[in-house]
Design an enzyme around this catalytic site. Structure first.
Site, PDB file in Angstrom:
ATOM      1  N   GLN A 124       0.787  -1.277  -0.070  1.00  0.00           N
ATOM      2  CA  GLN A 124       0.173  -0.107  -0.119  1.00  0.00           C
ATOM      3  C   GLN A 124       0.885   1.206   0.148  1.00  0.00           C
ATOM      4  O   GLN A 124       2.075   0.998   0.303  1.00  0.00           O
ATOM      5  CB  GLN A 124      -0.774   0.046   1.317  1.00  0.00           C
ATOM      6  CG  GLN A 124      -2.457  -0.173   1.013  1.00  0.00           C
ATOM      7  CD  GLN A 124      -3.165  -0.161   2.164  1.00  0.00           C
ATOM      8  OE1 GLN A 124      -2.702  -0.126   3.222  1.00  0.00           O
ATOM      9  NE2 GLN A 124      -4.692   0.051   1.928  1.00  0.00           N
ATOM     10  N   ASP A 140      -9.022   1.998  -3.412  1.00  0.00           N
ATOM     11  CA  ASP A 140      -9.641   0.864  -4.159  1.00  0.00           C
ATOM     12  C   ASP A 140     -10.252   0.782  -5.156  1.00  0.00           C
ATOM     13  O   ASP A 140     -10.203   0.029  -6.286  1.00  0.00           O
ATOM     14  CB  ASP A 140     -10.317  -0.240  -3.091  1.00  0.00           C
ATOM     15  CG  ASP A 140      -9.598  -0.058  -1.996  1.00  0.00           C
ATOM     16  OD1 ASP A 140      -8.512   0.168  -1.653  1.00  0.00           O
ATOM     17  OD2 ASP A 140      -9.902  -1.070  -0.833  1.00  0.00           O
ATOM     18  N   TYR A 185     -17.290   5.430  -1.579  1.00  0.00           N
ATOM     19  CA  TYR A 185     -16.094   4.894  -1.193  1.00  0.00           C
ATOM     20  C   TYR A 185     -14.991   6.008  -1.955  1.00  0.00           C
ATOM     21  O   TYR A 185     -15.003   7.074  -1.789  1.00  0.00           O
ATOM     22  CB  TYR A 185     -15.884   3.410  -1.878  1.00  0.00           C
ATOM     23  CG  TYR A 185     -14.909   2.525  -1.232  1.00  0.00           C
ATOM     24  CD1 TYR A 185     -14.501   2.616   0.207  1.00  0.00           C
ATOM     25  CD2 TYR A 185     -14.335   1.435  -1.821  1.00  0.00           C
ATOM     26  CE1 TYR A 185     -13.580   1.999   0.702  1.00  0.00           C
ATOM     27  CE2 TYR A 185     -13.466   0.502  -1.281  1.00  0.00           C
ATOM     28  CZ  TYR A 185     -13.255   0.777   0.302  1.00  0.00           C
ATOM     29  OH  TYR A 185     -12.192  -0.021   0.585  1.00  0.00           O
ATOM     30  N   TRP A 186     -14.318   5.447  -3.151  1.00  0.00           N
ATOM     31  CA  TRP A 186     -13.424   6.409  -3.535  1.00  0.00           C
ATOM     32  C   TRP A 186     -13.698   7.014  -4.922  1.00  0.00           C
ATOM     33  O   TRP A 186     -13.103   7.342  -5.881  1.00  0.00           O
ATOM     34  CB  TRP A 186     -12.102   5.550  -3.924  1.00  0.00           C
ATOM     35  CG  TRP A 186     -11.369   5.099  -2.641  1.00  0.00           C
ATOM     36  CD1 TRP A 186     -11.347   4.178  -1.906  1.00  0.00           C
ATOM     37  CD2 TRP A 186     -10.432   6.157  -1.853  1.00  0.00           C
ATOM     38  NE1 TRP A 186     -10.724   4.059  -0.646  1.00  0.00           N
ATOM     39  CE2 TRP A 186     -10.185   5.491  -0.842  1.00  0.00           C
ATOM     40  CE3 TRP A 186      -9.942   7.373  -1.967  1.00  0.00           C
ATOM     41  CZ2 TRP A 186      -9.036   5.674   0.128  1.00  0.00           C
ATOM     42  CZ3 TRP A 186      -9.197   7.849  -1.053  1.00  0.00           C
ATOM     43  CH2 TRP A 186      -8.883   7.070   0.112  1.00  0.00           C
ATOM     44  N   GLU A 236     -15.513   7.418   8.059  1.00  0.00           N
ATOM     45  CA  GLU A 236     -14.348   6.748   7.007  1.00  0.00           C
ATOM     46  C   GLU A 236     -14.314   7.855   5.842  1.00  0.00           C
ATOM     47  O   GLU A 236     -13.176   8.330   5.561  1.00  0.00           O
ATOM     48  CB  GLU A 236     -14.728   5.487   6.473  1.00  0.00           C
ATOM     49  CG  GLU A 236     -13.773   4.766   5.766  1.00  0.00           C
ATOM     50  CD  GLU A 236     -14.050   3.521   5.112  1.00  0.00           C
ATOM     51  OE1 GLU A 236     -15.143   3.107   5.576  1.00  0.00           O
ATOM     52  OE2 GLU A 236     -13.182   2.645   4.540  1.00  0.00           O
TER      53      GLU A 236
HETATM   54  C1  DGY Z   1     -11.383  -4.086   1.768  1.00  0.00           C
HETATM   55  O1  DGY Z   1     -11.303  -4.903   2.353  1.00  0.00           O
HETATM   56  O2  DGY Z   1     -12.221  -3.624   0.984  1.00  0.00           O
HETATM   57  C2  DGY Z   1     -10.066  -3.135   1.700  1.00  0.00           C
HETATM   58  O3  DGY Z   1     -10.126  -1.869   1.553  1.00  0.00           O
HETATM   59  C3  DGY Z   1      -8.841  -3.728   1.096  1.00  0.00           C
HETATM   60  O4  DGY Z   1      -7.776  -3.130   1.538  1.00  0.00           O
END
Ligand code: DGY
Length: 457
Positions: A121, A182, A380-381, A428
């Site tokens: 990472q 991710d 998420y991203w 998060e």
């Molecule tokens: C997940 O488990 O989705 C994590 O982000 C992988 O690093």
């Protein structure tokens, strides 16, 4: 007016309360030597870059604990120098656990005393090491740097030896999880183009992904629309099987593996990490080895090949087709963190930052521009604001002499976290449009980096 200000003060935390709440979150997540990213079962193991961000916060109230966070991330360093992105704990309820990776059985480099993944990472270790070092007295700092230097060096050297086939100072990633971002749209573009296995295509054609969605473990913790899609997740599982099939041998992986990206943010973080490594080396009287010196010399020129004049953005490169992945994302700002950029580049970047159709939202900085077809404010991203990315960006703005912009972004970041901290704690990620919370609660790096922003000028 008075009632308004008074009301806001009552339901929002003061700076001091925010500092205390951040500390309390870090302490509550603490497992002694390491901390999982969040208090819930979504991520029940030790994640790599999370550990370093934790350390950057922990150093403000317990410097020894901060050192332990960095140290413990290296306790499973592979013989070839790779530092794995997850060190597995005993917890069994994770969706991509040791049975999927099988690293201790497949790789001659993987440790045997503990199970890990077989990828890495972003290398934030040198940043955390130096931030801790700055708070130590000279003698202690020297000991600390002497301890960490060989480990960090071995990691960076592995990246250049095994992941840099062009020897141009920019390394290849072989799984989107390595970037930490991710499911960022540029990475998913490469996944969709080259790495949808037959199994995943059949799932898609037959609608089996809907069934697979019901069996997902991660979406029992966080709503499905805030996570990676089921098809993308299964394509990632198949990429892990491909890495496993190649016994985590990078030579074979670079020759045959269908997902390879020259990732902009990862490489920017690595470039900055090398500068920190140089500081560490000079403090302990070590000479940086030639491979690192070479990488440091060529990387800034190579970074410029990721700039696209026509659109005014930096991009990652699809290492399989060789083409730039021209999907704008927040990554375009990270070259500021990597190095000193020409004024002309910064002018473009700041224009994007303030453009309300791109990154100029009420709660900046969105990971995907608002006008993009990929933008999803809670996913998420693919749109949310992340505190670690803001933190890197703020640091880069400062070092490029844009102190006012850095201050503005720092205050916007604290304002975003403060908005919901009383009710929801540290999350998060957040919607860049209305600041609503998303992803996992009690998120370590959000707490750690908010603490750091509040404690540093
Ligand atoms: C997940 O488990 O989705 C994590 O982000 C992988 O690093």
């Amino acid at each position: 007016m008075f009632t308004l200000i008074f009301g806001v003060c009552l339901w929002q935390m003061s700076d001091q309360e925010l500092v205390e709440a951040a500390k309390a979150t870090l302490v509550a997540n603490d497992r002694g030597e390491w901390s999982p990213p969040t208090s819930i079962t979504l991520y029940p193991h030790q994640w790599l870059w999370d550990s370093f961000f934790y350390a950057i916060g922990q150093r403000h109230y317990d410097i020894e604990r901060a050192k332990t966070a960095v140290r413990s991330a290296f306790r499973a360093q592979w013989k070839n120098g790779l530092v794995p992105h997850i060190i597995f704990s005993e917890a069994s309820d994770y969706h991509a656990g040791p049975d999927l990776w099988q690293t201790s059985r497949r790789s001659r480099h993987a440790p045997r005393h503990v199970e890990t993944t077989g990828v890495t990472q972003p290398p934030v270790a040198a940043e955390a090491t130096v931030r801790i070092g700055e708070m130590l007295k000279k003698k202690e700092r020297r000991l600390w740097y002497e301890e960490m230097y060989p480990k960090i060096l071995a990691w960076h050297q592995m990246l250049y030896r095994e992941r840099n086939p062009r020897e141009d100072g920019l390394v290849h990633l072989v799984l989107s999880w390595e970037s930490g971002m991710d499911n960022a749209p540029p990475l998913m573009e490469v996944l969709h183009k080259h790495a949808m296995s037959n199994r995943v295509r059949i799932m898609q054609l037959t609608g089996l992904d809907k069934w697979a969605e019901l069996r997902r473990r991660d979406t029992s913790d966080v709503p499905a629309h805030e996570r990676i899609s089921t098809l993308d997740l299964h394509a990632i599982y198949d990429l892990i099987r491909s890495l496993r099939h190649h016994n985590y041998d990078h030579q074979k992986i670079l020759a045959h593996h269908p997902f390879q990206v020259i990732d902009l943010p990862f490489n920017c973080i690595l470039m900055r990490a090398n500068e920190h490594l140089k500081t560490i080396a000079s403090e302990i009287g070590e000479k940086l080895p030639d491979d690192i010196v070479h990488a440091m010399r060529v990387a800034p020129h190579s970074l410029e090949t990721l700039w696209d004049d026509a659109t005014g953005f930096y991009y990652s490169r699809d290492a399989i087709s060789g083409e730039l992945i021209k999907i704008p994302s927040v990554s375009t700002f990270l070259p500021l963190y990597a190095t000193q950029l020409p004024k002309e580049r910064i002018r473009f970047l700041l224009k994007h930052l303030h453009d309300p159709k791109k990154f100029g939202t009420k709660f900046p900085v969105p990971t995907t521009p608002v006008e993009s077809m990929h933008f999803k404010p809670h996913c998420y991203w693919q749109g949310p604001t992340w505190i670690n990315i803001n933190w890197l960006f703020i640091d880069g703005l400062r070092r490029n002499g844009h102190h006012q912009e850095a201050e503005r972004l720092k205050h916007a970041t604290i304002r975003l976290v403060r908005k919901s901290a009383k009710k929801h704690g540290f999350h998060e990620y957040y919607s860049p449009l209305d600041g609503s919370v998303a992803g996992a609660p009690n998120f370590g790096w959000t707490a750690a980096l908010t603490l750091d922003l509040l404690k540093t000028t």
